[in-house]
Design an enzyme around this catalytic site. Structure first.
Site, mmCIF file in Angstrom:
data_model
loop_
_atom_site.group_PDB
_atom_site.id
_atom_site.type_symbol
_atom_site.label_atom_id
_atom_site.label_comp_id
_atom_site.label_asym_id
_atom_site.label_seq_id
_atom_site.Cartn_x
_atom_site.Cartn_y
_atom_site.Cartn_z
ATOM 1 N N HIS A 182 4.563 -9.355 8.301
ATOM 2 C CA HIS A 182 3.349 -8.571 8.048
ATOM 3 C C HIS A 182 2.159 -9.524 7.953
ATOM 4 C CE1 HIS A 182 0.390 -6.027 6.097
ATOM 5 N NE2 HIS A 182 1.094 -4.998 6.544
ATOM 6 N N GLY A 194 -0.135 2.157 5.511
ATOM 7 C CA GLY A 194 -0.320 1.548 4.195
ATOM 8 C C GLY A 194 -0.881 2.561 3.202
ATOM 9 N N GLY A 195 -2.182 2.518 3.004
ATOM 10 C CA GLY A 195 -2.846 3.341 1.983
ATOM 11 C C GLY A 195 -2.454 4.812 2.010
ATOM 12 N N GLU A 207 -0.187 -4.404 14.361
ATOM 13 C CA GLU A 207 -1.180 -4.142 13.322
ATOM 14 C C GLU A 207 -2.325 -5.151 13.468
ATOM 15 O OE1 GLU A 207 0.930 -1.975 9.800
ATOM 16 O OE2 GLU A 207 0.843 -4.106 9.390
ATOM 17 N N TRP A 266 4.406 0.574 1.092
ATOM 18 C CA TRP A 266 3.707 0.777 -0.189
ATOM 19 C C TRP A 266 3.044 -0.499 -0.698
ATOM 20 C CZ3 TRP A 266 7.630 4.209 -3.469
ATOM 21 C CH2 TRP A 266 7.868 5.397 -2.766
ATOM 22 N N LYS A 267 3.333 -1.617 -0.062
ATOM 23 C CA LYS A 267 2.779 -2.922 -0.461
ATOM 24 C C LYS A 267 3.029 -3.157 -1.957
ATOM 25 C CE LYS A 267 -0.360 -2.723 3.423
ATOM 26 N NZ LYS A 267 -1.632 -3.112 4.042
ATOM 27 N N GLU A 315 -0.212 -9.717 5.996
ATOM 28 C CA GLU A 315 -0.481 -10.228 4.643
ATOM 29 C C GLU A 315 0.465 -11.381 4.311
ATOM 30 O OE1 GLU A 315 -0.331 -6.368 2.817
ATOM 31 O OE2 GLU A 315 -2.144 -5.850 3.937
HETATM 32 P P1 13P Z 1 -3.458 0.565 5.931
HETATM 33 O O1 13P Z 1 -2.807 1.806 6.484
HETATM 34 O O2 13P Z 1 -3.787 0.691 4.467
HETATM 35 O O3 13P Z 1 -4.608 0.117 6.760
HETATM 36 O O4 13P Z 1 -2.353 -0.607 6.004
HETATM 37 C C1 13P Z 1 -1.684 -0.814 7.184
HETATM 38 C C2 13P Z 1 -0.566 -1.748 6.939
HETATM 39 O O5 13P Z 1 -0.764 -2.929 6.686
HETATM 40 C C3 13P Z 1 0.810 -1.216 6.998
HETATM 41 O O6 13P Z 1 1.751 -2.225 6.987
#
Ligand code: 13P
Length: 252
Positions: A94, A231-232, A164, A10-11, A96
């Site tokens: 991750h 993610g999204g 990823e 969910w970030k 990020e």
């Molecule tokens: P998205 O599915 O939004 O591209 O993000 C992927 C992600 O970073 C999952 O950890």
């Protein structure tokens, strides 16, 4: 055989109320889906509430990060000891964290070791940036991240690896299933040299980067793609349930 896993990251989204509403909304649909592990990774502040709501269900919980030390003067940080009573998984390395917060390969390795000693199952994320892919260095970058991430580990209990590619995250531009498969078989080869054949053969490898309900089936049909880190598309209950359902159908 590695288990199939669909995990939602969910970030930095959802307040406590929103997290509870989201998990309540996805719970009935996810509960009906058999044959794969279903995991949600809410922000730290909602972990406790989400774990309580999912107690006794088939849906599991993960954190998105943690510190490498057990305790101490690390203002603002969260340790493996704090997480181990609350969740089963923890996402580590991750992109990020690596690229926005400057986490280096060796720090990610320390976190993986700490997670395993605390009985948490690390979802170790690896993946190249666009320039690295264009320079033909994607496999070398992923191998470097894997070696550092698993440095010093003799029994990689609970290990999950997520590939990823940075250029595919949040861009709507997913890798092709063939590209994902090619990298996954590379990852399995590297795992075999680092940890032996049995570990390589049994570790779940997840693809992440713009996975949605429409493309997930094509990924999990690839022989070495054992699921997705989403993610999204994990932030809308109906979309995430449909995505998990499509993955389960594609695997059967
Ligand atoms: P998205 O599915 O939004 O591209 O993000 C992927 C992600 O970073 C999952 O950890």
């Amino acid at each position: 055989m590695p288990e199939t896993i669909i995990a939602g990251n969910w970030k930095m989204n959802t307040t406590l109320d929103e997290a509870q509403a989201l998990v309540r909304a996805m719970k009935p649909g996810l509960e009906e889906i058999k044959g794969l592990r279903k995991v949600v990774c809410p922000p730290f502040v909602s972990l406790s509430a989400v774990s309580s709501l999912l107690k006794g269900s088939t849906i599991e919980v993960g954190a998105q990060n943690m510190h490498s030390e057990k305790s101490g003067a690390f203002t603002g940080e969260v340790s493996s000891a704090m997480l181990s009573g609350l969740c089963k998984y923890v996402i580590l390395g991750h992109s990020e964290r690596r690229h926005i917060f400057g986490e280096a390969d060796d720090l990610v390795g320390r976190k993986v070791r700490a997670a395993m000693s605390a009985g948490l199952s690390p979802i170790l994320c690896v993946g190249e940036q666009l320039a690295e892919r264009e320079q033909g260095r994607a496999e070398a970058v992923v191998e470097r991240q894997l070696r550092a991430g698993l440095d010093g580990i003799t029994t990689p209990r609970g290990l999950i690896v997520a590939y990823e590619p940075v250029w595919a995250i949040g861009t709507g531009k997913a890798a092709t299933p063939q590209d994902a498969q090619q990298m996954m078989s590379h990852i399995r080869r590297v795992l075999a040299t680092l940890q032996g054949q049995a570990v390589a053969a049994n570790t779940s490898l997840l693809y992440g980067g713009s996975v949605n309900a429409d493309n997930v089936a094509a990924f999990v049909r690839e022989p070495d793609v054992n699921g997705a880190l989403v993610g999204g598309a994990s932030l809308k209950a109906d979309v995430f349930v449909q995505l998990a359902r499509n993955a389960a159908t594609a695997r059967t």
